[in-house]
Design an enzyme around this catalytic site. Structure first.
Site, short mmCIF file in Angstrom:
data_model
loop_
_atom_site.label_atom_id
_atom_site.label_comp_id
_atom_site.label_asym_id
_atom_site.label_seq_id
_atom_site.Cartn_x
_atom_site.Cartn_y
_atom_site.Cartn_z
N GLU A 131 101.59 37.81 122.62
CA GLU A 131 102.92 37.23 122.47
C GLU A 131 103.06 36.08 123.46
O GLU A 131 102.62 36.18 124.61
CB GLU A 131 104.03 38.26 122.75
CG GLU A 131 104.11 39.41 121.77
CD GLU A 131 105.24 40.38 122.12
OE1 GLU A 131 106.13 40.00 122.93
OE2 GLU A 131 105.23 41.50 121.60
N GLU A 137 104.05 47.06 125.26
CA GLU A 137 104.31 46.82 126.68
C GLU A 137 104.63 48.14 127.37
O GLU A 137 105.79 48.48 127.59
CB GLU A 137 105.45 45.81 126.84
CG GLU A 137 105.10 44.45 126.32
CD GLU A 137 106.29 43.54 126.12
OE1 GLU A 137 106.08 42.35 125.88
OE2 GLU A 137 107.44 44.04 126.16
#
Length: 437
Positions: free
Chosen positions: A353, A212
């Site tokens: 995710e 991320e």
């Protein structure tokens, strides 16, 4: 994931919720030494097993976009392990989990999962420039854990995970740093070493450029940070391809800004990397690039550590416990956006995710809605040509994501596992159908 402070509309991601804290407190020097000695001891076995479990480059099969997503099936994250660290030194037991074993991976496979994503941090296991050599014991251990899954016929995803978080000691992959020349040189060398180590593994191994990556602020993307993220992705693709072997045709996974769907599929600055060094054996009309996003929406249900929002979806019994946004229609629109932007052009999407934390201590019915959420994400991903990989942080009980007990290997959330498998088996075109119907 990023931090537990994310409180915004849209796809919210977080990393500290994997641990329930901003960062693990400093441990004693003796504790760090013990962790390092454990990694070295485990690596001795890895150096042997890794050599015996590699795939032959001559037997690699080529899967097109729809085949690779289908083959990946249901996915599971080995979270809070190889991205864990103590004082900036990656160590799989530093955040309270036991060492990963073959028995754990066998249990995950037996539950029906076909893909395991293994988040990996490097941090202070990277030596000084200009070579930026990765600690050999750590790289051996990474290979050993990969082999636990790969040798069982599973698909495996590995990445650079925690090296881009400003809150982590030893982080360096910082997109708004002024030291971009050094960062990019280090990034290139790290991926060169990792890619070379795995170049003979077949297409069941997928390399993911980073996790991320963003500037740490939960707002719109900024420049030049987004341009640097695009540069990292391009360096990754070029570097992996140039190592040869099966890397010349391997599927490679890249994210946009913070793995956020809006900021990746929308007009916010994401640039697909070119793939000029790929194998000429790949048909010209096929891609070998996948796009990574995460899904934790609505955040007040999926990630916020509070007992107020505990239900989700059309079967929710109590409107006061249900978020005002982020229901099935929103999920469908988000993954349709990815489909329209990327899948239709031949680029598969991976929801790397997703999941929702355990709030059953506040609402006994919460796990039913967590299962509904997991099934809906799985069904909708399948509808729109994407693979989905559930986030398991190894934590069970309040605010945990765990599906398995990593010590006893027992399944702790059979209802969520069943919902995921039901979603994978479901017919396309019926997103968001709750598991209880």
């Amino acid at each position: 994931m990023s931090t537990a402070t994310a409180r915004r509309t849209g796809v919210c991601t977080f990393d500290t919720l994997k641990t329930g804290r901003e960062e693990i407190p400093m441990i004693s020097q003796a504790g760090k030494i013990r962790a390092i000695f454990l990694a070295v001891a485990l690596a001795v076995a890895a150096s042997v097993q890794g050599l015996t479990n590699q795939a032959s480059a001559n037997t690699a099969t080529q899967a097109n976009a729809s085949q690779i997503v289908s083959d990946m099936g249901a996915g599971w994250n080995l979270g809070n392990q190889l991205e864990a660290n103590a004082n900036g030194y990656p160590s799989e037991t530093a955040w309270g989990q036991p060492a990963v074993t073959q028995a754990l991976i066998d249990k995950v496979k037996a539950a029906g999962f076909k893909t395991i994503r293994i988040p990996v941090s490097y941090l202070r296991h990277i030596g000084p420039g200009p070579d930026y050599t990765i600690n050999s014991s750590w790289l051996n251990r990474i290979q050993q854990v990969v082999n636990y899954a790969y040798s069982r016929g599973l698909h495996v995803v590995i990445n650079i995970h925690g090296d881009g978080y400003k809150t982590i000691n030893g982080s360096w992959l910082i997109c708004d740093s002024s030291s971009q020349t050094t960062i990019k040189a280090k990034y290139q060398k790290v991926w060169q070493q990792v890619a070379y180590r795995f170049k003979d593994y077949d297409q069941r191994l997928i390399l993911e450029s980073m996790n991320e990556e963003f500037d740490g602020q939960y707002g719109r993307p900024t420049q030049p940070c987004y341009s640097n993220i695009n540069s990292y992705n391009q360096i990754f693709v070029d570097t992996v391809r140039k190592t040869g072997g099966n890397n010349s045709s391997r599927w490679l996974l890249v994210p946009g800004w913070n793995t956020n769907i809006d900021y990746t599929a929308g007009n916010y600055g994401f640039a697909l990397p070119t793939d000029q060094y790929r194998s000429p054996s790949i048909p010209s009309n096929e891609r070998r690039i996948m796009i990574s996003v995460h899904y934790y929406s609505p955040w007040d249900f999926a990630g916020e550590e509070s007992g107020s929002i505990t239900q989700w979806g059309r079967a929710a019994a109590n409107p006061s416990r249900t978020s005002s946004w982020g229901q099935e229609d929103y999920l469908d629109s988000q993954l349709k956006m990815m489909y329209d932007t990327f899948v239709t052009k031949g680029y598969p999407v991976v929801v790397g995710e997703y999941g929702a934390i355990d709030k059953s201590s506040f609402d006994p019915s919460n796990n039913r809605y967590r299962a509904d959420f997991a099934r809906a994400v799985t069904v909708t991903a399948k509808k729109y040509g994407a693979a989905a990989i559930y986030w398991d942080n190894g934590e069970n009980g309040q605010y945990g994501f765990g599906l398995f007990n990593r010590r006893s290997y027992a399944v702790t959330q059979q209802g969520i596992v069943d919902a995921i498998m039901s979603g994978v088996r479901s017919a396309a075109g019926s997103p968001g159908v709750p598991s209880g119907t």
